[in-house]
Structures are given as C-alpha cells and as structure tokens.
Design a protein around this motif. Structure first.
Motif, PDB file in Angstrom:
ATOM      1  N   PHE A 134       0.839  -1.193   0.000  1.00  0.00           N
ATOM      2  CA  PHE A 134       0.000   0.000   0.000  1.00  0.00           C
ATOM      3  C   PHE A 134       0.879   1.250   0.000  1.00  0.00           C
ATOM      4  CE2 PHE A 134      -2.524  -3.418   1.662  1.00  0.00           C
ATOM      5  CZ  PHE A 134      -3.795  -3.202   1.136  1.00  0.00           C
ATOM      6  N   GLU A 135       1.054   1.820  -1.173  1.00  0.00           N
ATOM      7  CA  GLU A 135       1.918   2.990  -1.321  1.00  0.00           C
ATOM      8  C   GLU A 135       1.431   4.156  -0.474  1.00  0.00           C
ATOM      9  OE1 GLU A 135       5.127   5.198  -2.609  1.00  0.00           O
ATOM     10  OE2 GLU A 135       4.727   3.055  -2.944  1.00  0.00           O
ATOM     11  N   GLU A 136       0.121   4.253  -0.255  1.00  0.00           N
ATOM     12  CA  GLU A 136      -0.442   5.378   0.478  1.00  0.00           C
ATOM     13  C   GLU A 136      -0.022   5.429   1.942  1.00  0.00           C
ATOM     14  OE1 GLU A 136      -3.963   2.544  -0.402  1.00  0.00           O
ATOM     15  OE2 GLU A 136      -1.912   2.869  -1.107  1.00  0.00           O
ATOM     16  N   PHE A 137       0.472   4.308   2.473  1.00  0.00           N
ATOM     17  CA  PHE A 137       0.926   4.299   3.869  1.00  0.00           C
ATOM     18  C   PHE A 137       2.446   4.425   3.986  1.00  0.00           C
ATOM     19  CE2 PHE A 137      -2.948   1.450   4.114  1.00  0.00           C
ATOM     20  CZ  PHE A 137      -3.780   2.471   4.550  1.00  0.00           C
ATOM     21  N   LYS A 138       3.130   4.489   2.869  1.00  0.00           N
ATOM     22  CA  LYS A 138       4.597   4.456   2.877  1.00  0.00           C
ATOM     23  C   LYS A 138       5.186   5.638   3.648  1.00  0.00           C
ATOM     24  CE  LYS A 138       8.657   3.970  -0.104  1.00  0.00           C
ATOM     25  NZ  LYS A 138       9.450   4.978   0.633  1.00  0.00           N
ATOM     26  N   PHE A 139       4.646   6.843   3.410  1.00  0.00           N
ATOM     27  CA  PHE A 139       5.233   7.998   4.089  1.00  0.00           C
ATOM     28  C   PHE A 139       5.161   7.835   5.604  1.00  0.00           C
ATOM     29  CE2 PHE A 139       4.557  11.854   6.504  1.00  0.00           C
ATOM     30  CZ  PHE A 139       5.764  12.491   6.288  1.00  0.00           C
ATOM     31  N   LYS A 140       3.984   7.480   6.135  1.00  0.00           N
ATOM     32  CA  LYS A 140       3.844   7.396   7.589  1.00  0.00           C
ATOM     33  C   LYS A 140       4.732   6.302   8.168  1.00  0.00           C
ATOM     34  CE  LYS A 140       2.241   9.072  11.351  1.00  0.00           C
ATOM     35  NZ  LYS A 140       0.839   9.220  11.703  1.00  0.00           N
ATOM     36  N   LEU A 141       4.845   5.187   7.459  1.00  0.00           N
ATOM     37  CA  LEU A 141       5.720   4.118   7.940  1.00  0.00           C
ATOM     38  C   LEU A 141       7.171   4.568   7.918  1.00  0.00           C
ATOM     39  CD1 LEU A 141       4.024   1.083   6.167  1.00  0.00           C
ATOM     40  CD2 LEU A 141       3.944   1.630   8.603  1.00  0.00           C
ATOM     41  N   ASP A 142       7.570   5.261   6.851  1.00  0.00           N
ATOM     42  CA  ASP A 142       8.937   5.789   6.785  1.00  0.00           C
ATOM     43  C   ASP A 142       9.161   6.830   7.867  1.00  0.00           C
ATOM     44  OD1 ASP A 142       9.452   4.179   4.646  1.00  0.00           O
ATOM     45  OD2 ASP A 142       9.258   5.752   3.135  1.00  0.00           O
ATOM     46  N   TYR A 143       8.134   7.660   8.096  1.00  0.00           N
ATOM     47  CA  TYR A 143       8.252   8.712   9.103  1.00  0.00           C
ATOM     48  C   TYR A 143       8.493   8.119  10.493  1.00  0.00           C
ATOM     49  CZ  TYR A 143       7.030  12.504  12.244  1.00  0.00           C
ATOM     50  OH  TYR A 143       7.064  13.424  13.249  1.00  0.00           O
ATOM     51  N   MET A 144       7.791   7.035  10.811  1.00  0.00           N
ATOM     52  CA  MET A 144       7.953   6.434  12.129  1.00  0.00           C
ATOM     53  C   MET A 144       9.351   5.857  12.310  1.00  0.00           C
ATOM     54  SD  MET A 144       4.264   4.850  13.235  1.00  0.00           S
ATOM     55  CE  MET A 144       3.962   3.800  11.844  1.00  0.00           C
ATOM     56  N   GLU A 145      10.018   5.496  11.199  1.00  0.00           N
ATOM     57  CA  GLU A 145      11.370   4.957  11.277  1.00  0.00           C
ATOM     58  C   GLU A 145      12.436   6.051  11.216  1.00  0.00           C
ATOM     59  OE1 GLU A 145      12.253   1.849   8.574  1.00  0.00           O
ATOM     60  OE2 GLU A 145      10.930   0.416   9.562  1.00  0.00           O
ATOM     61  N   ASN A 146      12.196   7.069  10.357  1.00  0.00           N
ATOM     62  CA  ASN A 146      13.188   8.129  10.163  1.00  0.00           C
ATOM     63  C   ASN A 146      12.458   9.437   9.875  1.00  0.00           C
ATOM     64  OD1 ASN A 146      15.299   9.826   9.400  1.00  0.00           O
ATOM     65  ND2 ASN A 146      16.419   8.185   8.380  1.00  0.00           N
ATOM     66  N   PRO A 147      11.981  10.132  10.907  1.00  0.00           N
ATOM     67  CA  PRO A 147      11.145  11.311  10.705  1.00  0.00           C
ATOM     68  C   PRO A 147      11.802  12.409   9.872  1.00  0.00           C
ATOM     69  CG  PRO A 147      11.025  10.581  12.983  1.00  0.00           C
ATOM     70  CD  PRO A 147      12.109   9.786  12.330  1.00  0.00           C
ATOM     71  N   GLU A 148      13.049  12.737  10.154  1.00  0.00           N
ATOM     72  CA  GLU A 148      13.701  13.844   9.455  1.00  0.00           C
ATOM     73  C   GLU A 148      13.831  13.567   7.964  1.00  0.00           C
ATOM     74  OE1 GLU A 148      17.351  15.034  11.207  1.00  0.00           O
ATOM     75  OE2 GLU A 148      16.467  15.467  13.178  1.00  0.00           O
ATOM     76  N   LYS A 149      14.258  12.383   7.613  1.00  0.00           N
ATOM     77  CA  LYS A 149      14.431  12.030   6.201  1.00  0.00           C
ATOM     78  C   LYS A 149      13.083  12.033   5.474  1.00  0.00           C
ATOM     79  CE  LYS A 149      16.364   8.348   3.273  1.00  0.00           C
ATOM     80  NZ  LYS A 149      15.138   7.922   2.589  1.00  0.00           N
ATOM     81  N   ALA A 150      12.057  11.434   6.100  1.00  0.00           N
ATOM     82  CA  ALA A 150      10.749  11.348   5.454  1.00  0.00           C
ATOM     83  C   ALA A 150      10.141  12.733   5.239  1.00  0.00           C
ATOM     84  CB  ALA A 150       9.805  10.481   6.297  1.00  0.00           C
ATOM     85  N   LEU A 151      10.248  13.607   6.244  1.00  0.00           N
ATOM     86  CA  LEU A 151       9.679  14.942   6.116  1.00  0.00           C
ATOM     87  C   LEU A 151      10.403  15.761   5.053  1.00  0.00           C
ATOM     88  CD1 LEU A 151       8.894  15.975   9.799  1.00  0.00           C
ATOM     89  CD2 LEU A 151       7.279  15.689   7.934  1.00  0.00           C
ATOM     90  N   LYS A 152      11.702  15.616   4.995  1.00  0.00           N
ATOM     91  CA  LYS A 152      12.471  16.352   3.986  1.00  0.00           C
ATOM     92  C   LYS A 152      12.027  15.956   2.583  1.00  0.00           C
ATOM     93  CE  LYS A 152      17.200  17.390   2.524  1.00  0.00           C
ATOM     94  NZ  LYS A 152      18.638  17.137   2.778  1.00  0.00           N
ATOM     95  N   GLU A 153      11.852  14.662   2.349  1.00  0.00           N
ATOM     96  CA  GLU A 153      11.419  14.187   1.032  1.00  0.00           C
ATOM     97  C   GLU A 153       9.996  14.653   0.729  1.00  0.00           C
ATOM     98  OE1 GLU A 153      11.888   9.991   1.125  1.00  0.00           O
ATOM     99  OE2 GLU A 153      14.083  10.052   0.980  1.00  0.00           O
ATOM    100  N   PHE A 154       9.127  14.618   1.753  1.00  0.00           N
ATOM    101  CA  PHE A 154       7.740  15.013   1.523  1.00  0.00           C
ATOM    102  C   PHE A 154       7.629  16.506   1.208  1.00  0.00           C
ATOM    103  CE2 PHE A 154       3.747  16.785   3.027  1.00  0.00           C
ATOM    104  CZ  PHE A 154       2.840  16.015   2.314  1.00  0.00           C
ATOM    105  N   ARG A 155       8.310  17.329   1.985  1.00  0.00           N
ATOM    106  CA  ARG A 155       8.176  18.774   1.809  1.00  0.00           C
ATOM    107  C   ARG A 155       8.726  19.248   0.470  1.00  0.00           C
ATOM    108  NH1 ARG A 155       9.490  19.798   8.151  1.00  0.00           N
ATOM    109  NH2 ARG A 155       7.324  19.799   8.853  1.00  0.00           N
ATOM    110  N   SER A 156       9.706  18.541  -0.064  1.00  0.00           N
ATOM    111  CA  SER A 156      10.221  18.908  -1.375  1.00  0.00           C
ATOM    112  C   SER A 156       9.160  18.702  -2.459  1.00  0.00           C
ATOM    113  CB  SER A 156      11.474  18.086  -1.697  1.00  0.00           C
ATOM    114  OG  SER A 156      11.143  16.725  -1.890  1.00  0.00           O
TER     115      SER A 156
END
Length: 648
Positions: A219-241
């Motif tokens: 489920f691609e739609e849950f990927k960001f939140k799962l990544d965020y729980m593992e590495n918040p800074e990296k996930a947020l940086k990718e999302f905000r770009s």
C-alpha cells in the motif's frame, strides 16, 4: 525445541517482541496473558514464554502431566511449547527457575480474539435496557473467561499488554465487550466446554492501525507514515520537497473562496465590530454555527506587558476540528489538519509586543461539529520556556465566512497516534501472537468508510497478515458487516458493506450481516445480542461442525426474464421470506440509465424484480444506500446483505 507447525517466521517474531532484560535479574517473569485463571487452547501445542536471567534454566510442570524445559537466551528471553489435553480443568501449572511461579484455576477449551473499533469495544454497561440488565445479572459462568487488553499504541512492536483474566460474572461481564460476550456465551453453552475471550479493541480506529508493516507493504499510500515512524527527518524532507506546489495551490484556492482571507481578517487593523462571542474551548454546537461546514474565523485580543516584547513564544490552541490557520499580529504561524490533534505553534521574535496583540484563527470544518475543543489548560500563550503564561480560555469573537466545502488541505500526518499505520498491531496484537487461539471475531469498518474501495484490499491484507504472524495457518476469521446509518455523504455505508461482502472470498471467513438492526440516529446499534449470536453461528457451523443456519441469503446470480430480473441466492435452500411490510429498497436500471424504484416478490428461493419505470432492466440493487432497514431474509430469519449487480 519447537514442535512441527511453529513456523520459522513466527520464531523471528518471537525474537522481535521480547524485551531485553539485565542478566543480573534472575527473577522469572511471565507476560500478563499467561496467568492464573486463563483458558488455553485445547489439544494444541501452546506456548509458555517470559523473561529470566541469561542462561537460566526454566522448567514447566502441568497438572495434566506435561513437563518441559528450556534455557533463557543471551537476552534473558525464553519460550517453550507444551501440549494440552481435551477441554477441561481446572488445572495448575508450575514455572520455575531461580524463583517459582504457581498458576492455578487454568481451564482448557476454546480461545477467541475479539477485536475492532467501538462497536466491538461497546461494553454491556453502555447499553441501557431491561434485557441487558437481566443478561448481566444472569451472566455468572466459571467456564467463560474474559481478558480485556488495555488500550495502547506504539510505532514499534511491544512485548506485553496490560490486562488480567477474569471469571465471567455480573461485575466483569458488565465492563466487557457486549458483542464478544454474546458470542462467547453462545458457543460456550452449545459446546459445553470452557471458552476464553481476549478483547483487544479501540473505538474510532482504522484497519491499517491493526496491520503490521509487512502487511501494508503493498500500500503505497501508507509508505510515508511508515517511513516517518522509522526516520522522521528524512521522510519529512522528502515530503516537503514535493509538497510546496500543492500548498501554494491550496492557499490560493482558499483565498479565492473565503471572504475572510480576501479581506485579511487576520490583520491587526481589521475591525471585528459586530462579531459574536463564544467561550472557548468548546465545539460550536447549539448555536448558529452548528450547520456550518466551511470557514469560521475567531479573534482574541491579548494585552501584554513590556516583558513579552520581541520574545520568542508558544501559542497552544488545544485541539481544532478540523483544520486551523493561525496568525498573531498579522504574522502567519502555521496550519494544522486533524480534528483531534493538539495545536502548538512557535512564535518568532519581533511578533509579540507590549500592549494589544491580536490572535486570529481561521477554522475550516469539513463535516459535523467544528471549533476549538479540549482542555482549558491546553489553551494558552507563553514565552521564556513557559515561565510566562497567559490563558487563552474564555471569550473569543467569531464570524462565519464561507459556508461551503473547502478543498482538503494537502497535509501529512506527522503525529504518531492510535490511527497511525501499525501502531495498534504493535501494541495490542503483537504481544498476543504467542498465545494459541481457535480464531478471531472482528467488528470494524466505520472509520474506513470514506476509503471503501481501498478497504477491498486492505481488509483481506489485514486478515492475511494476522494469519501469517500468528503462524496457525488460515484460522477462522468471522466479522461483522457494518450496520446502516445516516452517514452524511452518499455511498459511504453501502460501498464499505460491499467491500466487506467481497472479503468473504478470503478462505475460512464469514460475515454476520446487520442490515436489519441498524439505528438511523446512532452509529452504535444497541442490539449486540443478535450480532454476537450471528458471529457464534458462523463459528458453531464452520469451526465446530454444528448443524445450524449461519448465513443469510448471499446474492449468487441473476436471469433476465423479459422486463423482469430473477435473482438467485446461496443460503436460501429452504426458501426466502420478507419482513412484515414486504420487500423494499430494490432498484432497477437499464443500460446507461439511472436506477429507479422497483417492486420485488419472492418466488420459492428466488426474488423477481420489476419496475414500471424500466422496460429493459439490466442491473439490480438492493439496500444500496447509507440508511436502510433490511427486508430480505432466508427461512431461518437471517438477513441478506445489500448488494448490486453493476459496478458503476
């Protein structure tokens, strides 16, 4: 040594869920689920597990004649399988290492997991009727044991839960899941053996929260939140770009729609003369804002002394339903989406000043009630690390600006809570995975109603995920189809019910239909007796081989007969019957036309549908709306699900 049938995958899960303990701690400890008064699955190889000192030898001795030994590993974890006899008891179990633990009043029987959201959580004590009170008073049954898992969530797997085994009696039944109680009571009575019920549920929760990371991998739609729980800074940086353009577009859309934004109601110089007042925090109900789904502005004037001037600060707005954008003295502080999320914004230097300061909050409500809500203590302005604090609770001025739907904010959920993917699975399912069960019952779906198409794959994925991690093959999984209700938006209820109907294609599942026992004004229908009874019928028939009706009619096929359509059903061998007022809520459509009301009559074990508005019918729908009262049953009195023959 593990017995055949305990999968390698389960071993890896066992390793992951244990808490490492100090090798200097020699005390043998057990998880809460392994305790006196428990019910163990009969004629099964069950697990005993716990913690001890590194290398400590553990011995299990049961009063039914089983003995097993193991040694705690380098992290102080141990697990040992033990065979159980036929149903019976009570028995005792001795677990010894450097210390000795004696467990008593152990029963052997059938163990069921009972999970889901509020309709499964709904306690007997929350129901108010003579029948419920009578059932509670007559509930004493030493062969029915109850275990309620205390609510918890976690971004990572946990090793234990809070809870205790209890004998079913009025005071314990009263605070237990009503659906689970009626399910367990029926199968215990019919089988005549001990039954253990493990209730692990949380109201208002979504299916992805009850699913593991592995179960959500597709489920691609849950990927960001799962990544965020593992590495918040990296996930947020990718999302905000990726998000900047979407945010710019959203702010432009709101400005084009909302007069308050166009007229800069957030400005220090704007006069809010004539605005009304509302004491906050509270939701805007019982006032004219009650029907507003759109934009409402709130303003408050705060007078500060010179010690606040040019200081960095914090503004906290408790919670907002649904989305806020907050300014102080015309300076935009931020936007947050989520009806139950705490609001807090950092105030930069050179914003706060001596004298009058203007706080402006634009609230966008998408549906239902809106406003600033929560605890008064969470509504304040502060600076200098909270050494200075002013309460913002009390009267605010307000004015509705735009009473129509505003586009959804392109937000990302950066909070970890009970509805984050995996968090309930980690905290309320993982610690139970070693415990052998007969099967599971499930009552959930309301919180996924706005994503019904996704639920067609998400729910089967969750079932598969539980089975993979429990390591017991395709154990029985029986679930409740959500009941009709006056949902605000068309299509929410019937599409989710359809997703659940389609999920019956998953092996060894069954669905209890509630189309006839919904409540127009309450998402929590009070008739939990029939819900539990219908779940128990599935278990008794399909798991325990009892000769009992267990399913209502299930649409199988259709045949066109001139200007009529004949419908055929499974589970209608002994015939069909209608509700007292006859069959209702059937509709027909020709190719490319809209659906029109239709008449329906029962002929044996078929239903014939026709409509004076449709000369050449192609498609049929039954019960295809949010609120409906089921009228089609088989001869055994079990209702049919809503269904359709089209896929528009």
């Amino acid at each position: 040594m593990f017995t055949k049938g305990v999968s390698i995958k389960l071993l890896s899960i066992v390793a992951a869920i244990f808490l490492a303990i100090s090798s200097t701690n020699a005390e043998v400890k057990l998880p809460k689920i392994v305790s006196s008064g428990m019910v163990l699955q009969q004629q099964e190889t069950v697990n005993f597990w716990g913690w001890a000192a590194q290398g400590e030898k553990i011995t299990i001795l049961t009063s039914w004649g089983q003995k097993a030994n193991t040694t705690a590993d380098n992290n102080g974890k141990w697990i040992v399988p033990v065979k159980t006899p036929k149903a019976g008891g009570p028995y005792t179990i001795s677990i010894s290492g450097e210390n000795n633990i004696e467990l008593d009043d152990i029963l052997i029987g059938e163990v069921w997991i009972c999970s889901g959201q509020s309709n499964m959580e709904f306690h007997m004590s929350w129901l108010n009727s003579d029948r419920i009170r009578k059932d509670v008073q007559e509930s004493s049954n030493a062969k029915l044991r109850l275990f309620t898992v205390k609510k918890a969530f976690s971004p990572t797997p946990k090793y234990d839960v809070e809870g205790e085994w209890q004998i079913c009696k009025p005071e314990t039944a009263n605070e237990f899941s009503a659906t689970a109680f009626y399910f367990g009571q029926k199968i215990q009575k019919e089988l005549g053996i001990p039954v253990g019920l493990i209730s692990t549920n949380w109201g208002g929760t979504v299916a992805e929260a009850w699913t593991s990371k592995e179960g959500l991998a597709d489920f691609e739609e849950f990927k960001f939140k799962l990544d965020y729980m593992e590495n918040p800074e990296k996930a947020l940086k990718e999302f905000r770009s990726k998000q900047d353009n979407e945010l710019d577009k959203w702010y432009s859309q709101v400005k084009s729609l909302d007069p308050g934004t166009q007229q800069e109601w957030y400005s220090e110089d704007y006069s809010c003369k004539g605005w009304k007042q509302l004491e906050l925090p509270q939701l805007w109900k019982n006032i004219e804002l009650n029907e507003v789904d759109g934009s409402v502005w709130f303003r408050k004037e705060v007078v500060l002394d010179n010690s606040w001037s040019n200081k960095e600060g914090i503004i906290r707005l408790a919670m907002v339903d649904d989305l806020d954008t907050t300014w102080i003295n015309g300076k935009l502080l931020g936007t947050t989406n989520g009806w139950n999320v705490q609001r807090q914004y950092k105030i930069p230097e050179n914003v706060l000043k001596s004298g009058k300061n203007i706080i402006a909050v634009r609230i966008v409500d998408y549906q239902g009630e809106g406003g600033i809500h929560g605890d008064k203590a969470d509504l304040y302005l502060s600076c200098e690390n909270n050494s200075k604090k002013i309460s913002l609770a009390g009267n605010w001025k307000y004015k509705a600006s735009y009473n129509k739907r505003i586009p959804a904010f392109p937000a990302v959920d950066t909070y970890i809570h009970e509805n984050s993917p995996t968090t309930l699975y980690n905290a309320m399912i993982v610690p139970l995975l070693n415990y052998k069960i007969a099967g599971a019952i499930w009552y959930q779906g309301e919180s996924n109603k706005d994503r019904a198409i996704q639920y067609r794959s998400l729910f089967p994925a969750m079932i598969k995920d539980w089975r993979n991690h429990w390591g017991q093959g395709d154990f029985p999984f029986y679930y409740v189809q959500i009941a009709p209700y006056k949902y605000e938006y068309a299509g929410e209820s019937e599409l989710l019910r359809e997703a659940q109907l389609k999920s019956m294609s998953v092996p060894n599942t069954g669905m209890a239909v509630t189309l006839d026992i919904g409540d127009y004004n309450d998402i929590h229908p009070k008739n939990k007796h029939d819900v539990g009874d219908r779940l128990a019928r599935w278990a008794l028939a399909k798991t325990y081989g009892k000769n009992i009706a267990y399913s209502g009619p299930v649409f199988k096929s259709m045949k066109k007969e001139g200007n009529k359509i004949r419908l055929f059903f499974d589970h209608a061998e002994n015939g069909l019957k209608a509700a007292q007022d006859g069959l209702k809520d059937f509709m027909l459509a020709s190719s490319g036309s809209s659906f029109a009301p239709a008449d329906a009559v029962i002929e044996g074990n078929t239903v014939v549908v026709s409509s004076k508005y449709i000369d050449n019918p192609v498609h049929v729908r039954y019960g295809w709306r949010n609120w409906v009262m089921g009228t089609l049953f088989n001869s055994e009195g079990l209702p049919a699900s809503s269904f359709r023959t089209d896929s528009y």
